[in-house]
Design a protein around this motif. Structure first.
Motif, mmCIF file in Angstrom:
data_model
loop_
_atom_site.group_PDB
_atom_site.id
_atom_site.type_symbol
_atom_site.label_atom_id
_atom_site.label_comp_id
_atom_site.label_asym_id
_atom_site.label_seq_id
_atom_site.Cartn_x
_atom_site.Cartn_y
_atom_site.Cartn_z
ATOM 1 N N LEU A 108 5.085 0.919 1.722
ATOM 2 C CA LEU A 108 5.362 0.640 3.129
ATOM 3 C C LEU A 108 4.162 1.060 3.967
ATOM 4 N N PHE A 109 3.827 0.219 4.937
ATOM 5 C CA PHE A 109 2.701 0.495 5.815
ATOM 6 C C PHE A 109 3.072 0.168 7.252
ATOM 7 N N ALA A 110 2.603 0.975 8.203
ATOM 8 C CA ALA A 110 2.583 0.539 9.591
ATOM 9 C C ALA A 110 1.483 -0.510 9.632
ATOM 10 N N ALA A 111 1.701 -1.591 10.367
ATOM 11 C CA ALA A 111 0.759 -2.701 10.286
ATOM 12 C C ALA A 111 0.472 -3.313 11.648
ATOM 13 N N CYS A 112 -0.763 -3.764 11.783
ATOM 14 C CA CYS A 112 -1.170 -4.574 12.922
ATOM 15 C C CYS A 112 -1.611 -5.910 12.349
ATOM 16 N N ARG A 113 -0.908 -6.979 12.732
ATOM 17 C CA ARG A 113 -1.265 -8.313 12.261
ATOM 18 C C ARG A 113 -2.491 -8.770 13.047
ATOM 19 N N LEU A 114 -3.569 -9.047 12.350
ATOM 20 C CA LEU A 114 -4.841 -9.345 12.994
ATOM 21 C C LEU A 114 -4.845 -10.668 13.751
ATOM 22 N N SER A 115 -4.056 -11.637 13.324
ATOM 23 C CA SER A 115 -4.068 -12.959 13.969
ATOM 24 C C SER A 115 -3.589 -12.914 15.417
ATOM 25 N N ASP A 116 -2.639 -12.010 15.722
ATOM 26 C CA ASP A 116 -2.104 -11.966 17.082
ATOM 27 C C ASP A 116 -1.941 -10.554 17.643
ATOM 28 N N GLY A 117 -2.340 -9.533 16.878
ATOM 29 C CA GLY A 117 -2.233 -8.153 17.353
ATOM 30 C C GLY A 117 -0.823 -7.602 17.336
ATOM 31 N N LYS A 118 0.122 -8.320 16.733
ATOM 32 C CA LYS A 118 1.526 -7.887 16.671
ATOM 33 C C LYS A 118 1.646 -6.652 15.786
ATOM 34 N N MET A 119 2.294 -5.619 16.301
ATOM 35 C CA MET A 119 2.541 -4.399 15.530
ATOM 36 C C MET A 119 3.871 -4.536 14.800
ATOM 37 N N GLY A 120 3.952 -3.921 13.647
ATOM 38 C CA GLY A 120 5.168 -3.939 12.852
ATOM 39 C C GLY A 120 4.973 -3.099 11.615
ATOM 40 N N GLN A 121 5.656 -3.484 10.565
ATOM 41 C CA GLN A 121 5.551 -2.796 9.282
ATOM 42 C C GLN A 121 5.353 -3.851 8.197
ATOM 43 N N LEU A 122 4.590 -3.483 7.191
ATOM 44 C CA LEU A 122 4.379 -4.367 6.061
ATOM 45 C C LEU A 122 4.906 -3.670 4.818
ATOM 46 N N VAL A 123 5.810 -4.350 4.133
ATOM 47 C CA VAL A 123 6.323 -3.845 2.864
ATOM 48 C C VAL A 123 5.701 -4.716 1.787
ATOM 49 N N THR A 124 5.058 -4.088 0.802
ATOM 50 C CA THR A 124 4.454 -4.858 -0.280
ATOM 51 C C THR A 124 5.164 -4.526 -1.583
ATOM 52 N N PHE A 125 5.223 -5.522 -2.453
ATOM 53 C CA PHE A 125 6.008 -5.413 -3.676
ATOM 54 C C PHE A 125 5.198 -5.858 -4.878
ATOM 55 N N GLU A 126 5.432 -5.186 -5.983
ATOM 56 C CA GLU A 126 4.831 -5.564 -7.252
ATOM 57 C C GLU A 126 5.481 -6.838 -7.790
ATOM 58 N N LEU A 127 6.784 -6.985 -7.558
ATOM 59 C CA LEU A 127 7.549 -8.110 -8.092
ATOM 60 C C LEU A 127 8.056 -9.016 -6.968
ATOM 61 N N GLU A 128 7.930 -10.318 -7.177
ATOM 62 C CA GLU A 128 8.397 -11.284 -6.186
ATOM 63 C C GLU A 128 9.910 -11.178 -5.968
ATOM 64 N N ALA A 129 10.656 -10.873 -7.010
ATOM 65 C CA ALA A 129 12.117 -10.733 -6.891
ATOM 66 C C ALA A 129 12.490 -9.587 -5.947
ATOM 67 N N ASP A 130 11.698 -8.521 -5.941
ATOM 68 C CA ASP A 130 11.970 -7.403 -5.030
ATOM 69 C C ASP A 130 11.713 -7.801 -3.584
ATOM 70 N N ALA A 131 10.696 -8.613 -3.337
ATOM 71 C CA ALA A 131 10.426 -9.108 -1.979
ATOM 72 C C ALA A 131 11.596 -9.963 -1.497
ATOM 73 N N ALA A 132 12.129 -10.803 -2.365
ATOM 74 C CA ALA A 132 13.281 -11.636 -2.008
ATOM 75 C C ALA A 132 14.516 -10.768 -1.748
ATOM 76 N N LYS A 133 14.701 -9.743 -2.556
ATOM 77 C CA LYS A 133 15.837 -8.828 -2.380
ATOM 78 C C LYS A 133 15.733 -8.110 -1.040
ATOM 79 N N PHE A 134 14.538 -7.646 -0.700
ATOM 80 C CA PHE A 134 14.332 -6.958 0.584
ATOM 81 C C PHE A 134 14.612 -7.905 1.738
ATOM 82 N N THR A 135 14.078 -9.098 1.691
ATOM 83 C CA THR A 135 14.266 -10.085 2.758
ATOM 84 C C THR A 135 15.747 -10.398 2.961
ATOM 85 N N ALA A 136 16.478 -10.508 1.859
ATOM 86 C CA ALA A 136 17.913 -10.831 1.944
ATOM 87 C C ALA A 136 18.751 -9.664 2.459
#
Length: 84
Positions: free
Chosen positions: A51-79
């Motif tokens: 988990l990271f605090a994140a600044c999206r460079l394209s528009d300066g939007k602040m948020g959080q970025l969650v990164t995953f080793e497995l694509e299935a975990d990213a889908a589980k988090f999103t759901a």
């Protein structure tokens, strides 16, 4: 606390001090809620995640970025993630 900043092509990232893994994994989900509580262990992912605090460079939007080793975990988090 880490003073390290990670810059990728799309984000400026600040690692969470609670991360077990401070790696930027291949699969990512940007959460546009910078103050939402995200408890990664409560999702019981099959692979590693970070988990990271994140600044999206394209528009300066602040948020959080969650990164995953497995694509299935990213889908589980999103759901299953609901911002508080």
């Amino acid at each position: 606390m880490s003073d390290r900043v990670i810059q990728t092509a799309r984000y400026k990232l600040f690692p969470s001090p609670r991360n077990a893994h401070r790696e930027v994994f291949e699969h990512e989900v940007f959460v546009p809620h910078p103050y939402a509580l995200i408890d990664l262990p409560s999702f019981y992912f099959a692979g590693r995640a970070s988990l990271f605090a994140a600044c999206r460079l394209s528009d300066g939007k602040m948020g959080q970025l969650v990164t995953f080793e497995l694509e299935a975990d990213a889908a589980k988090f999103t759901a299953n993630f609901t911002p508080d």
